[in-house]
Scaffold this motif. Structure first.
Motif, PDB file in Angstrom:
ATOM      1  N   ALA A  22       0.761  -1.254   0.027  1.00 42.54           N
ATOM      2  CA  ALA A  22      -0.073  -0.089   0.082  1.00 42.54           C
ATOM      3  C   ALA A  22       0.844   1.281   0.034  1.00 42.54           C
ATOM      4  N   ALA A  23       2.066   1.304   0.455  1.00 41.27           N
ATOM      5  CA  ALA A  23       2.999   2.285   0.743  1.00 41.27           C
ATOM      6  C   ALA A  23       3.320   2.806  -0.548  1.00 41.27           C
ATOM      7  N   ALA A  24       3.878   1.810  -1.553  1.00 40.71           N
ATOM      8  CA  ALA A  24       4.340   2.020  -2.778  1.00 40.71           C
ATOM      9  C   ALA A  24       3.072   2.475  -3.825  1.00 40.71           C
ATOM     10  N   GLN A  25       1.847   1.923  -3.615  1.00 45.18           N
ATOM     11  CA  GLN A  25       0.928   2.713  -4.380  1.00 45.18           C
ATOM     12  C   GLN A  25       0.783   3.916  -4.044  1.00 45.18           C
ATOM     13  N   ALA A  26       0.389   4.258  -2.639  1.00 45.69           N
ATOM     14  CA  ALA A  26       0.289   5.667  -2.216  1.00 45.69           C
ATOM     15  C   ALA A  26       1.379   6.561  -2.612  1.00 45.69           C
ATOM     16  N   LEU A  27       2.704   6.161  -2.726  1.00 46.98           N
ATOM     17  CA  LEU A  27       3.718   7.221  -2.739  1.00 46.98           C
ATOM     18  C   LEU A  27       4.155   7.258  -4.089  1.00 46.98           C
ATOM     19  N   LEU A  28       4.028   6.068  -4.932  1.00 45.72           N
ATOM     20  CA  LEU A  28       4.456   6.060  -6.185  1.00 45.72           C
ATOM     21  C   LEU A  28       3.701   5.812  -7.171  1.00 45.72           C
ATOM     22  N   GLY A  29       2.630   5.550  -6.830  1.00 40.50           N
ATOM     23  CA  GLY A  29       1.595   5.318  -7.891  1.00 40.50           C
ATOM     24  C   GLY A  29       1.641   3.906  -8.470  1.00 40.50           C
ATOM     25  N   ARG A  30       2.258   3.041  -8.097  1.00 39.59           N
ATOM     26  CA  ARG A  30       2.539   1.715  -8.600  1.00 39.59           C
ATOM     27  C   ARG A  30       2.758   0.498  -7.679  1.00 39.59           C
ATOM     28  N   THR A  31       2.501  -0.758  -8.121  1.00 35.91           N
ATOM     29  CA  THR A  31       2.805  -1.936  -7.110  1.00 35.91           C
ATOM     30  C   THR A  31       4.018  -2.252  -7.407  1.00 35.91           C
ATOM     31  N   GLY A  32       4.584  -3.073  -6.339  1.00 40.70           N
ATOM     32  CA  GLY A  32       6.163  -3.644  -6.442  1.00 40.70           C
ATOM     33  C   GLY A  32       6.568  -3.545  -5.141  1.00 40.70           C
ATOM     34  N   SER A  33       7.988  -3.571  -5.144  1.00 39.14           N
ATOM     35  CA  SER A  33       8.958  -3.444  -4.143  1.00 39.14           C
ATOM     36  C   SER A  33       9.843  -2.323  -4.704  1.00 39.14           C
ATOM     37  N   PHE A  34      10.269  -1.344  -4.027  1.00 40.48           N
ATOM     38  CA  PHE A  34      10.928  -0.403  -4.523  1.00 40.48           C
ATOM     39  C   PHE A  34      11.967   0.039  -3.436  1.00 40.48           C
ATOM     40  N   SER A  35      13.119   0.795  -3.921  1.00 38.04           N
ATOM     41  CA  SER A  35      14.189   1.271  -2.805  1.00 38.04           C
ATOM     42  C   SER A  35      14.476   2.968  -3.129  1.00 38.04           C
ATOM     43  N   ILE A  36      14.726   3.818  -2.292  1.00 36.78           N
ATOM     44  CA  ILE A  36      15.052   5.012  -2.530  1.00 36.78           C
ATOM     45  C   ILE A  36      16.280   5.155  -1.561  1.00 36.78           C
ATOM     46  N   ARG A  37      17.472   5.585  -1.720  1.00 36.75           N
ATOM     47  CA  ARG A  37      18.431   5.774  -0.944  1.00 36.75           C
ATOM     48  C   ARG A  37      18.458   7.214  -0.216  1.00 36.75           C
ATOM     49  N   PRO A  38      18.524   7.092   1.271  1.00 31.45           N
ATOM     50  CA  PRO A  38      18.579   8.301   1.828  1.00 31.45           C
ATOM     51  C   PRO A  38      18.790   9.649   1.479  1.00 31.45           C
ATOM     52  N   GLU A  39      20.220   9.441   0.804  1.00 28.52           N
ATOM     53  CA  GLU A  39      20.742  10.824   0.238  1.00 28.52           C
ATOM     54  C   GLU A  39      19.934  11.360  -0.922  1.00 28.52           C
ATOM     55  N   LYS A  40      19.083  10.590  -1.726  1.00 24.27           N
ATOM     56  CA  LYS A  40      18.168  11.122  -2.974  1.00 24.27           C
ATOM     57  C   LYS A  40      17.014  11.493  -2.440  1.00 24.27           C
ATOM     58  N   ILE A  41      16.583  11.622  -1.120  1.00 22.41           N
ATOM     59  CA  ILE A  41      15.363  12.106  -0.675  1.00 22.41           C
ATOM     60  C   ILE A  41      15.701  13.556   0.088  1.00 22.41           C
ATOM     61  N   HIS A  42      14.929  14.619  -0.358  1.00 20.20           N
ATOM     62  CA  HIS A  42      15.200  15.896   0.127  1.00 20.20           C
ATOM     63  C   HIS A  42      14.167  16.305   1.198  1.00 20.20           C
ATOM     64  N   LEU A  43      14.708  16.843   2.333  1.00 22.27           N
ATOM     65  CA  LEU A  43      13.866  17.546   3.292  1.00 22.27           C
ATOM     66  C   LEU A  43      13.540  18.903   2.862  1.00 22.27           C
ATOM     67  N   ASP A  44      12.023  19.141   2.993  1.00 24.29           N
ATOM     68  CA  ASP A  44      11.580  20.419   2.692  1.00 24.29           C
ATOM     69  C   ASP A  44      12.123  20.862   1.181  1.00 24.29           C
ATOM     70  N   PRO A  45      11.748  20.080   0.170  1.00 21.96           N
ATOM     71  CA  PRO A  45      12.239  20.370  -1.187  1.00 21.96           C
ATOM     72  C   PRO A  45      11.649  21.801  -1.582  1.00 21.96           C
ATOM     73  N   GLU A  46      12.406  22.408  -2.500  1.00 20.82           N
ATOM     74  CA  GLU A  46      12.085  23.885  -2.802  1.00 20.82           C
ATOM     75  C   GLU A  46      11.041  23.939  -3.819  1.00 20.82           C
ATOM     76  N   VAL A  47      11.084  22.963  -4.842  1.00 21.78           N
ATOM     77  CA  VAL A  47      10.213  23.070  -5.857  1.00 21.78           C
ATOM     78  C   VAL A  47       9.988  21.384  -6.423  1.00 21.78           C
ATOM     79  N   ALA A  48       8.749  21.203  -6.432  1.00 19.44           N
ATOM     80  CA  ALA A  48       8.248  19.889  -6.933  1.00 19.44           C
ATOM     81  C   ALA A  48       7.857  19.945  -8.499  1.00 19.44           C
ATOM     82  N   GLY A  49       8.727  19.712  -9.414  1.00 22.63           N
ATOM     83  CA  GLY A  49       8.325  19.673 -10.751  1.00 22.63           C
ATOM     84  C   GLY A  49       8.114  18.201 -11.358  1.00 22.63           C
ATOM     85  N   PRO A  50       7.960  18.382 -12.601  1.00 17.00           N
ATOM     86  CA  PRO A  50       7.933  16.898 -13.311  1.00 17.00           C
ATOM     87  C   PRO A  50       8.858  15.836 -12.874  1.00 17.00           C
TER      88      PRO A  50
END
Length: 125
Positions: A22-50
């Motif tokens: 359910a987390a992958a579906q809610a956050l990524l809009g797809r099913t499966g198993s996914f990984s995101i490295r901590p250094e690739k996630i931004h805290l308080d991102p300035e702009v969310a674009g395409p």
């Protein structure tokens, strides 16, 4: 190659955020198993674009690791993710004061690794 063992051994090569169900579906809009490295996630991102995704959550803890901090963010969509941020943004006590704060985290779609697409040795032709 047995990719499931790579997921299990991910602690040997560092921290990664695993999303599935359910987390992958809610956050990524797809099913499966996914990984995101901590250094690739931004805290308080300035702009969310395409090609960018964001999620709201609460900082549950801040771990000081010398030159970086790990922010543990409990997302409204369910999971807790680790966000790595260099200590360039003020004193350590200022970072620690973010515990309990509601924040937005963001990442680029290109930084999401699809773990469910990798065949095991048995599945390869």
């Amino acid at each position: 190659r047995d990719w499931s063992s790579d997921v299990c051994s991910s602690d040997l090569v560092g921290t990664s955020n695993l999303l599935d169900g359910a987390a992958a579906q809610a956050l990524l809009g797809r099913t499966g198993s996914f990984s995101i490295r901590p250094e690739k996630i931004h805290l308080d991102p300035e702009v969310a674009g395409p090609g960018q995704r964001t999620a709201r959550g609460t900082v549950s803890d801040v771990v000081y690791l010398g030159s970086v901090n790990h922010y543990l963010v409990a997302l409204e969509a369910g999971p807790t993710v680790t966000v790595l941020r260099q200590n360039l943004h003020g004193p350590t006590d200022q970072a620690m004061a973010r515990r309990g704060e509601t924040v937005t985290v963001g990442w680029a779609d290109e930084h999401v690794i699809d773990l469910s697409d990798h065949p095991t040795e048995k599945e390869k032709p």
